[in-house]
Design a protein around this motif. Structure first.
Motif, PDB file in Angstrom:
ATOM      1  N   UNK A 129    -131.778 -51.463 -10.751  1.00 48.57           N
ATOM      2  CA  UNK A 129    -131.936 -50.456  -9.700  1.00 48.57           C
ATOM      3  C   UNK A 129    -131.864 -51.085  -8.307  1.00 48.57           C
ATOM      4  N   UNK A 130    -131.961 -52.433  -8.290  1.00 49.57           N
ATOM      5  CA  UNK A 130    -131.878 -53.140  -7.010  1.00 49.57           C
ATOM      6  C   UNK A 130    -133.216 -53.314  -6.309  1.00 49.57           C
ATOM      7  N   UNK A 131    -134.312 -53.159  -7.048  1.00 52.75           N
ATOM      8  CA  UNK A 131    -135.646 -53.303  -6.446  1.00 52.75           C
ATOM      9  C   UNK A 131    -135.941 -54.751  -6.095  1.00 52.75           C
ATOM     10  N   UNK A 132    -136.818 -54.916  -5.093  1.00 49.33           N
ATOM     11  CA  UNK A 132    -137.270 -56.252  -4.661  1.00 49.33           C
ATOM     12  C   UNK A 132    -138.799 -56.262  -4.604  1.00 49.33           C
ATOM     13  N   UNK A 133    -139.341 -57.465  -4.473  1.00 47.33           N
ATOM     14  CA  UNK A 133    -140.792 -57.642  -4.271  1.00 47.33           C
ATOM     15  C   UNK A 133    -141.637 -56.920  -5.321  1.00 47.33           C
ATOM     16  N   UNK A 134    -141.398 -57.216  -6.570  1.00 46.53           N
ATOM     17  CA  UNK A 134    -142.179 -56.567  -7.621  1.00 46.53           C
ATOM     18  C   UNK A 134    -142.577 -57.564  -8.708  1.00 46.53           C
ATOM     19  N   UNK A 135    -143.628 -57.180  -9.418  1.00 52.21           N
ATOM     20  CA  UNK A 135    -144.059 -57.858 -10.643  1.00 52.21           C
ATOM     21  C   UNK A 135    -144.262 -56.737 -11.659  1.00 52.21           C
TER      22      UNK A 135
ATOM     23  N   UNK B 224    -161.897 -55.937 -30.060  1.00 53.74           N
ATOM     24  CA  UNK B 224    -160.800 -55.357 -29.290  1.00 53.74           C
ATOM     25  C   UNK B 224    -159.971 -56.512 -28.742  1.00 53.74           C
ATOM     26  N   UNK B 225    -158.661 -56.371 -28.789  1.00 52.08           N
ATOM     27  CA  UNK B 225    -157.742 -57.402 -28.282  1.00 52.08           C
ATOM     28  C   UNK B 225    -156.839 -56.763 -27.238  1.00 52.08           C
ATOM     29  N   UNK B 226    -156.671 -57.451 -26.114  1.00 53.52           N
ATOM     30  CA  UNK B 226    -155.741 -56.995 -25.084  1.00 53.52           C
ATOM     31  C   UNK B 226    -154.750 -58.116 -24.800  1.00 53.52           C
ATOM     32  N   UNK B 227    -153.490 -57.832 -24.987  1.00 59.40           N
ATOM     33  CA  UNK B 227    -152.428 -58.806 -24.697  1.00 59.40           C
ATOM     34  C   UNK B 227    -151.668 -58.328 -23.462  1.00 59.40           C
ATOM     35  N   UNK B 228    -151.665 -59.163 -22.436  1.00 60.75           N
ATOM     36  CA  UNK B 228    -150.923 -58.843 -21.222  1.00 60.75           C
ATOM     37  C   UNK B 228    -149.651 -59.675 -21.170  1.00 60.75           C
ATOM     38  N   UNK B 229    -148.572 -59.040 -20.719  1.00 60.58           N
ATOM     39  CA  UNK B 229    -147.291 -59.727 -20.546  1.00 60.58           C
ATOM     40  C   UNK B 229    -146.768 -59.362 -19.161  1.00 60.58           C
ATOM     41  N   UNK B 230    -146.321 -60.362 -18.409  1.00 58.45           N
ATOM     42  CA  UNK B 230    -145.930 -60.121 -17.024  1.00 58.45           C
ATOM     43  C   UNK B 230    -144.629 -60.837 -16.685  1.00 58.45           C
ATOM     44  N   UNK B 231    -143.740 -60.121 -16.021  1.00 57.02           N
ATOM     45  CA  UNK B 231    -142.499 -60.705 -15.510  1.00 57.02           C
ATOM     46  C   UNK B 231    -142.483 -60.605 -13.992  1.00 57.02           C
ATOM     47  N   UNK B 232    -142.174 -61.708 -13.330  1.00 52.29           N
ATOM     48  CA  UNK B 232    -141.971 -61.659 -11.885  1.00 52.29           C
ATOM     49  C   UNK B 232    -140.536 -61.222 -11.619  1.00 52.29           C
ATOM     50  N   UNK B 233    -140.286 -60.900 -10.392  1.00 49.82           N
ATOM     51  CA  UNK B 233    -138.934 -60.498  -9.970  1.00 49.82           C
ATOM     52  C   UNK B 233    -137.906 -61.583 -10.305  1.00 49.82           C
ATOM     53  N   UNK B 234    -138.362 -62.856 -10.279  1.00 50.27           N
ATOM     54  CA  UNK B 234    -137.460 -63.984 -10.563  1.00 50.27           C
ATOM     55  C   UNK B 234    -137.281 -64.226 -12.066  1.00 50.27           C
ATOM     56  N   UNK B 235    -137.963 -63.428 -12.895  1.00 52.47           N
ATOM     57  CA  UNK B 235    -137.811 -63.569 -14.339  1.00 52.47           C
ATOM     58  C   UNK B 235    -138.789 -64.530 -14.979  1.00 52.47           C
ATOM     59  N   UNK B 236    -139.791 -64.986 -14.218  1.00 49.85           N
ATOM     60  CA  UNK B 236    -140.810 -65.876 -14.813  1.00 49.85           C
ATOM     61  C   UNK B 236    -141.718 -65.023 -15.702  1.00 49.85           C
TER      62      UNK B 236
END
Length: 203
Positions: free
Chosen positions: A65-71, A125-137
Motif C-alpha cells: 500500500x506504500x505505508x511508512x513508519x509502521x510496526x 494461559x500462553x500469549x505469543x507475540x510476533x512483530x515485523x518492523x517496516x524494514x522486515x525485522x
C-alpha cells in the motif's frame, strides 16, 4: 509519529493491548482504524506460526500500500490444560467448533474436566507475540500465566476462559480482576512488558 498496528479484529484483545502500551510514544492502531479488511486464516501448528503469519500478511499488505513508519504486531494466545495434554491450545477460540463462542468453549472445557480433582486442573494461559518492523525485522516474545480451572464460571470481566481461570496469588479468576490487575499479571501483560523494551529501541 510511528504507528504500531495490531493485526487483530478482536475488540477486547485490542483494548487490553492499547491499555498496556499506552505510555509508549507510538500510535497504537487496530486493523479497523487502518481500513484493513483482512481476516488471516490461522492454520499454523503452533502459537508462533499463527502469530507470525498474521503479522507477516498485514506487514506485506502495508508495504504494498506504500505505508511508512509502521510496526505490525500480532498475538496468538490460548489456554493449555495439563490434564488434557495442552488442550485447547491453538484451538482455544474455536474449541467447541464456532470461532469466538466463549460460552460454548467454556462449556466444552468444563465437560472434559468433569469429576477431575483440583490438583489435576492446573492450566496456563500462553500469549505469543510476533512483530515485523517496516524494514522486515522479525521479533517474537512469549508470555505465560499459571493457574487452574475451577468448576463453574466466576466473574463478569475479561473474555474467553477468564471466568474459569483461577489465579491463586490474587485469589480470583481472571474475570474477577480489574483491568489494571489483569494487565499486570496476565500472559498478554507479561509478553507485552518484554516487547515494550524492544519497541523502545525502534522508536
Amino acid at each position: 509519529m510511528k504507528r504500531l498496528i495490531l493485526a487483530s479484529n478482536n475488540k477486547k484483545k485490542i483494548k487490553e493491548m492499547k491499555e498496556i502500551l499506552k505510555e509508549l510514544d507510538i500510535e497504537v492502531k487496530s486493523l479497523e482504524n487502518e481500513n484493513i479488511n483482512i481476516d488471516v486464516i490461522e492454520d499454523g501448528h503452533t502459537f508462533e506460526e499463527n502469530a507470525k503469519k498474521k503479522a507477516k500478511e498485514i506487514y506485506e499488505f502495508l508495504l504494498e500500500r506504500g505505508d511508512k513508519d509502521f510496526i505490525v504486531l500480532a498475538d496468538d494466545s490460548g489456554l493449555a490444560v495439563e490434564y488434557l495434554n495442552g488442550e485447547p491450545g491453538i484451538y482455544s477460540a474455536r474449541y467447541a467448533g464456532e470461532h469466538g463462542n466463549d460460552a460454548k468453549n467454556n462449556e466444552k472445557l468444563l465437560g472434559k474436566l468433569k469429576n477431575v480433582k483440583k490438583e489435576d486442573r492446573s492450566a496456563k494461559f500462553i500469549c505469543q507475540l510476533a512483530m515485523f518492523t517496516e524494514a522486515g525485522e522479525y521479533y517474537k516474545v512469549t508470555g505465560e500465566a499459571n493457574g487452574y480451572i475451577i468448576e463453574e464460571l466466576h466473574g463478569e470481566g475479561g473474555f474467553g476462559y477468564d471466568p474459569l481461570f483461577f489465579f491463586e496469588p490474587l485469589n480470583k479468576t481472571f474475570a474477577e480482576l480489574t483491568s489494571d490487575e489483569k494487565n499486570e499479571i496476565s500472559h498478554r501483560g507479561n509478553a507485552l512488558k518484554e516487547l515494550k523494551k524492544i519497541i523502545v529501541t525502534l522508536l
